[in-house]
Design an enzyme around this catalytic site. Structure first.
Site, PDB file in Angstrom:
ATOM      1  N   GLU A   3       0.865  -1.166   0.000  1.00 29.89           N
ATOM      2  CA  GLU A   3       0.000   0.000   0.000  1.00 29.89           C
ATOM      3  C   GLU A   3       0.908   1.224   0.000  1.00 29.89           C
ATOM      4  O   GLU A   3       2.104   1.092  -0.187  1.00 29.89           O
ATOM      5  CB  GLU A   3      -0.907  -0.013   1.246  1.00 29.89           C
ATOM      6  CG  GLU A   3      -1.686  -1.312   1.428  1.00 29.89           C
ATOM      7  CD  GLU A   3      -2.574  -1.316   2.666  1.00 29.89           C
ATOM      8  OE1 GLU A   3      -2.993  -0.227   3.091  1.00 29.89           O
ATOM      9  OE2 GLU A   3      -2.854  -2.408   3.193  1.00 29.89           O
ATOM     10  N   HIS A  91       9.199 -16.518 -11.104  1.00 29.15           N
ATOM     11  CA  HIS A  91       8.262 -15.422 -10.920  1.00 29.15           C
ATOM     12  C   HIS A  91       8.855 -14.078 -11.338  1.00 29.15           C
ATOM     13  O   HIS A  91       8.239 -13.042 -11.132  1.00 29.15           O
ATOM     14  CB  HIS A  91       7.808 -15.360  -9.465  1.00 29.15           C
ATOM     15  CG  HIS A  91       7.160 -16.635  -9.011  1.00 29.15           C
ATOM     16  ND1 HIS A  91       6.056 -17.165  -9.646  1.00 29.15           N
ATOM     17  CD2 HIS A  91       7.471 -17.496  -8.015  1.00 29.15           C
ATOM     18  CE1 HIS A  91       5.717 -18.295  -9.053  1.00 29.15           C
ATOM     19  NE2 HIS A  91       6.563 -18.514  -8.060  1.00 29.15           N
ATOM     20  N   ARG A 111       1.863 -13.761  -7.906  1.00 28.12           N
ATOM     21  CA  ARG A 111       0.469 -13.955  -8.325  1.00 28.12           C
ATOM     22  C   ARG A 111       0.107 -13.308  -9.647  1.00 28.12           C
ATOM     23  O   ARG A 111      -1.029 -13.402 -10.093  1.00 28.12           O
ATOM     24  CB  ARG A 111      -0.463 -13.470  -7.222  1.00 28.12           C
ATOM     25  CG  ARG A 111      -0.316 -14.380  -6.030  1.00 28.12           C
ATOM     26  CD  ARG A 111      -1.349 -14.166  -4.972  1.00 28.12           C
ATOM     27  NE  ARG A 111      -0.918 -14.880  -3.788  1.00 28.12           N
ATOM     28  CZ  ARG A 111      -1.376 -14.681  -2.584  1.00 28.12           C
ATOM     29  NH1 ARG A 111      -2.286 -13.773  -2.398  1.00 28.12           N
ATOM     30  NH2 ARG A 111      -0.937 -15.374  -1.576  1.00 28.12           N
ATOM     31  N   ARG A 261     -13.804  -7.726   1.601  1.00 18.72           N
ATOM     32  CA  ARG A 261     -12.476  -7.635   2.202  1.00 18.72           C
ATOM     33  C   ARG A 261     -12.566  -7.982   3.676  1.00 18.72           C
ATOM     34  O   ARG A 261     -13.503  -7.558   4.364  1.00 18.72           O
ATOM     35  CB  ARG A 261     -11.900  -6.226   2.039  1.00 18.72           C
ATOM     36  CG  ARG A 261     -11.599  -5.850   0.611  1.00 18.72           C
ATOM     37  CD  ARG A 261     -10.412  -6.649   0.087  1.00 18.72           C
ATOM     38  NE  ARG A 261     -10.264  -6.531  -1.340  1.00 18.72           N
ATOM     39  CZ  ARG A 261     -10.658  -7.471  -2.210  1.00 18.72           C
ATOM     40  NH1 ARG A 261     -11.251  -8.567  -1.788  1.00 18.72           N
ATOM     41  NH2 ARG A 261     -10.474  -7.311  -3.495  1.00 18.72           N
TER      42      ARG A 261
END
Length: 271
Positions: A3, A91, A111, A261
């Site tokens: 974030e 990755h 991901r 969430r």
DNA sequence: AGTTCCCTGAGG
DNA sequence: CCTCAGGGAACT
């Protein structure tokens, strides 16, 4: 999970590591990383000197003259400096090499939710990803924060997570600033009293600036580009602490889904 | 405004 | 083996 505080910490570490370097080669391992962009879009970057690194919301913007390379790390995106001979994992999706140093910068994302775009520097602010973003939470004034809240229907927590309201808040810091301001995540954003909105504004600034100072939060495996972990997770009061005693009143921290969430709060302290 | 999906590793 | 985590777009 990166974030605002984590992306800020990555930007600071990259600014340090990229200073004085010029790109000599780009190795794109997974074309889908560029989303709507094409691999050929990266070519103008080769030969360019890095001129800066900045953050907008959760977006990381590496500036190279009149072009930028913009990243969104989503959940698991990150950077790592490595010797070119060092083995890389499956990755790693993009590698930058430089004229002046042997080490290379690798972007990895387990991901694959993250993305990168190469854009003209003059077009960054008007590209769709950036154009829709609300103000920076550490820059917005109290008056504007209060008046923007009044226009938002919906639950306060969902509004805080909405990047068009303010840009950069994710699940961890939304829960923490709501606890800090003693406000329930489920209350109506538009109906928040001016006094409570002011408390939230103060909490938003306090939580985010403390988290930036602590290098962000390392839950699971966040690290900045220099491999350093953050320490703000030690200051989390509610996030990830369901069932534990509220640090203010001792009641158990509750956990429930809000807008899809997971949300953590104290139902005694937060009204 | 709520739900589903993308993706993978971690944890039960 | 199954479920969960999560940002944000797409869908209902």
């Amino acid at each position: 999970m990166p974030e605002l505080p984590e992306v800020e910490s990555i930007a600071v570490s990259l600014r340090r590591g990229l200073r004085g370097l010029a790109i000599s080669a780009i190795d794109l391992r997974r074309a889908a990383l560029l989303r709507r962009g094409r691999p050929a879009d990266l070519k103008p970057l080769v030969g360019r000197a890095i001129t800066g690194v900045r953050r907008r919301g959760k977006h990381l913007i590496i500036e190279a003259g009149d072009r930028v390379l913009m990243f969104h790390l989503r959940m698991t995106g990150g950077f790592e400096w490595a010797d070119p001979a060092a083995p890389d994992d499956r990755h790693t999706h993009l590698v930058l090499r430089f004229k002046e140093v042997r080490r290379e910068l690798r972007f990895h994302d387990v991901r694959k939710f993250g993305f990168a775009l190469c854009l003209p520097a003059a077009g960054v602010d008007s590209c769709p990803e950036i154009a829709v973003l609300g103000p920076e939470p550490l820059e917005i004034g109290l008056q504007e924060f209060q008046s923007r809240l009044k226009t938002r229907r919906g639950r306060l927590k969902s509004v805080l997570l909405d990047q068009t309201f303010v840009a950069g808040i994710g699940n961890i810091y939304a829960d923490e600033m709501l606890f800090e301001s003693r406000i329930r995540p489920l209350v109506s954003a538009a109906r928040l009293s001016p006094a409570r909105a002011a408390r939230l504004w103060e909490a938003m600034r306090a939580v985010l600036s403390s988290a930036v100072a602590a290098g962000g939060s390392t839950v699971r495996n966040y690290r900045n580009a220099d491999g350093e972990v953050g320490h703000f997770q030690e200051n989390h009061k509610v996030y990830g602490r369901s069932g534990e005693a509220c640090p203010a009143c001792g009641a158990p921290i509750r956990h429930r889904m809000i807008g899809g969430r997971s949300s953590h709060f104290c139902s005694r302290c937060q009204i």
